[in-house]
Design an enzyme around this catalytic site. Sequence first.
Site, PDB file in Angstrom:
ATOM      1  N   ASP A 183      26.030   9.134  31.061  1.00 18.61           N
ATOM      2  CA  ASP A 183      24.832   9.648  31.715  1.00 18.61           C
ATOM      3  C   ASP A 183      24.144  10.806  31.010  1.00 18.61           C
ATOM      4  O   ASP A 183      22.941  10.856  30.910  1.00 18.61           O
ATOM      5  CB  ASP A 183      25.194  10.141  33.117  1.00 18.61           C
ATOM      6  CG  ASP A 183      26.034   9.141  33.869  1.00 18.61           C
ATOM      7  OD1 ASP A 183      26.203   8.014  33.381  1.00 18.61           O
ATOM      8  OD2 ASP A 183      26.509   9.505  34.953  1.00 18.61           O
ATOM      9  N   ARG A 218      28.503  19.863  34.561  1.00 19.30           N
ATOM     10  CA  ARG A 218      27.715  18.728  35.051  1.00 19.30           C
ATOM     11  C   ARG A 218      26.283  18.809  34.526  1.00 19.30           C
ATOM     12  O   ARG A 218      25.845  19.850  34.037  1.00 19.30           O
ATOM     13  CB  ARG A 218      27.705  18.742  36.590  1.00 19.30           C
ATOM     14  CG  ARG A 218      29.069  18.514  37.228  1.00 19.30           C
ATOM     15  CD  ARG A 218      29.523  17.075  37.164  1.00 19.30           C
ATOM     16  NE  ARG A 218      28.533  16.153  37.696  1.00 19.30           N
ATOM     17  CZ  ARG A 218      28.686  14.823  37.704  1.00 19.30           C
ATOM     18  NH1 ARG A 218      29.783  14.277  37.228  1.00 19.30           N
ATOM     19  NH2 ARG A 218      27.752  14.038  38.184  1.00 19.30           N
ATOM     20  N   GLU A 418      39.607  12.842  34.376  1.00 20.22           N
ATOM     21  CA  GLU A 418      38.412  12.041  34.066  1.00 20.22           C
ATOM     22  C   GLU A 418      38.043  12.172  32.586  1.00 20.22           C
ATOM     23  O   GLU A 418      37.704  11.197  31.931  1.00 20.22           O
ATOM     24  CB  GLU A 418      37.269  12.544  34.958  1.00 20.22           C
ATOM     25  CG  GLU A 418      35.974  11.779  34.840  1.00 20.22           C
ATOM     26  CD  GLU A 418      34.884  12.393  35.722  1.00 20.22           C
ATOM     27  OE1 GLU A 418      35.171  13.395  36.430  1.00 20.22           O
ATOM     28  OE2 GLU A 418      33.755  11.879  35.693  1.00 20.22           O
TER      29      GLU A 418
HETATM   30  C1  9WN Z   1      26.677   8.119  38.169  1.00 18.45           C
HETATM   31  C2  9WN Z   1      32.095   6.730  38.057  1.00 18.45           C
HETATM   32  C3  9WN Z   1      30.899   7.051  37.193  1.00 18.45           C
HETATM   33  C4  9WN Z   1      31.030   6.452  35.780  1.00 18.45           C
HETATM   34  C5  9WN Z   1      29.977   6.983  34.827  1.00 18.45           C
HETATM   35  C6  9WN Z   1      30.006   8.499  34.861  1.00 18.45           C
HETATM   36  C7  9WN Z   1      29.772   8.995  36.288  1.00 18.45           C
HETATM   37  C8  9WN Z   1      28.014   8.836  38.032  1.00 18.45           C
HETATM   38  C9  9WN Z   1      27.845  10.313  38.351  1.00 18.45           C
HETATM   39  O1  9WN Z   1      30.780   8.475  37.146  1.00 18.45           O
HETATM   40  O2  9WN Z   1      28.471   8.594  36.692  1.00 18.45           O
HETATM   41  O3  9WN Z   1      26.844   6.739  37.993  1.00 18.45           O
HETATM   42  O4  9WN Z   1      27.711  10.639  39.545  1.00 18.45           O
HETATM   43  O5  9WN Z   1      27.810  11.143  37.420  1.00 18.45           O
HETATM   44  O6  9WN Z   1      29.073   9.048  33.996  1.00 18.45           O
HETATM   45  O7  9WN Z   1      30.231   6.499  33.532  1.00 18.45           O
HETATM   46  O8  9WN Z   1      30.940   5.066  35.854  1.00 18.45           O
HETATM   47  O9  9WN Z   1      33.275   7.050  37.386  1.00 18.45           O
END
Ligand code: 9WN
Length: 447
Positions: A183, A218, A418
């Site tokens: 992201d 973040r 994570e």
């Molecule tokens: C938005 C769930 C997801 C991963 C993504 C990661 C993060 C979400 C967020 O978490 O994205 O989809 O709220 O930041 O970037 O790769 O699938 O683990």
Amino acid sequence: MSTAAGGGAPARARETGALWRLAVATLDGNWEHDHTVPSRTLYPHQWSWDSAFVAVGLAHVRPDRAWRELRTLFAAQWADGRVPHIVFNPALRAGSYFPGPAFWDSARVPGAPAVATSGIVQPPLHALAAWLVHRRAPSERSRAELAWLYPRLVAWQRYLTGRRDVGGAGLACIVHPWESGLDNSPAWDPPLAAVPADAAVMRAYRRHDTVHADAAHRPTDLDYARYVALVDAYRAGGYRDDGLDGRHPFLVECPLLNTALGLAEHALAAIARETGADPGPHRERAVRITAALVDRLYDPVGGTFHPRDLRTGRLVPARTALGLMPLALPGLPARPVAALLAEACSTRFGLAARMDRPLPSHDRTAPDFEPLRYWRGPSWQNLNWLLWRGLRAHHRFDLAAGLRDSMIDLVVTAGCHEYFHPDTGAGLGSPAFGWTAALLLDVLAET
Ligand code: 9WN
């Protein structure tokens, strides 16, 4: 700390046994009746590419759950073939994640499933996952699951190579950085900067991520304002993809998503063979996608892959781990293979047969490298795993072994976090994270 160093075989076997149990306990703890949550705190619903990675790990210990995971996700497939990036758990209270079901409002879209979902996608790694689950635990059940999934996986590919081929060159484009799975990668900074937004917009919303994770790790509020603006624009058009070129402010061809697209065709060829369908067209499509990736996203001078911004027509200059991902394609030609190996082994990423630090998600030498912030430096096991597979596909077993040791070391040091600090290996983000546990099982199982 190192699994490769000292202690002898019994100590290593004890350590491996403990890691295996930790990973299985993590996956069991995140199992939620018909799917696995990435994290109980930060991500309490089902995520698309997380489920693919999780299925790969579950295949080693709970193959029935691996199939259930994929079935639940594909039961939420839209009529146009898209697999949504989030399937919301209706049992959770509103506000357990932002942006939640009310924001996406999928219920109002013709062709969306009965369950609430997001309207965007993530990299299509599900065909590869399904094939790996079957290969690990072949049975009558697994053949039946492949037969159920096959037409759905084909429709999923058709969505991406049809409606999402906005550039017209055989690659799929993403309409939101979340679709890349990375992201907040610096790769998205230039195209995202062109999206008009005001951070003040975020006053109207309650971010959930900064309650559970350090805000300094973040994305910023301005990033989130742009993420929200992009969803607003896509949702306003009913999540339709026709005419995107003229109206959508973010259209980018991503090297990782398109690598997954090519890998999916290879996996579909294998699934077709197993289920009595014709593998030929899948093999041909895999070749075409690989050629389009090289043609559109490879920079032969710089020796790596970059996203292409369709709004400007230019490659995004940042050298991120996204650029290494096409190595996972078995048919990648020799020159880009050699260039990616050089790139991965350079000081930018530090891949080696004995690694002294984890593989970062962004070029360590870049001025915008941030060791703590989401996808802007930290090490992630899913990227490590894709590169590990690529190294094996191209017979670099020495480097693959080094990367595997580094992946194992990360969990030995910090548990199933994570993501990890790219210098110290300290655990960051959410603890007890699904794909970290799952992919650890997969690398532990392969020697
Ligand atoms: C938005 C769930 C997801 C991963 C993504 C990661 C993060 C979400 C967020 O978490 O994205 O989809 O709220 O930041 O970037 O790769 O699938 O683990």
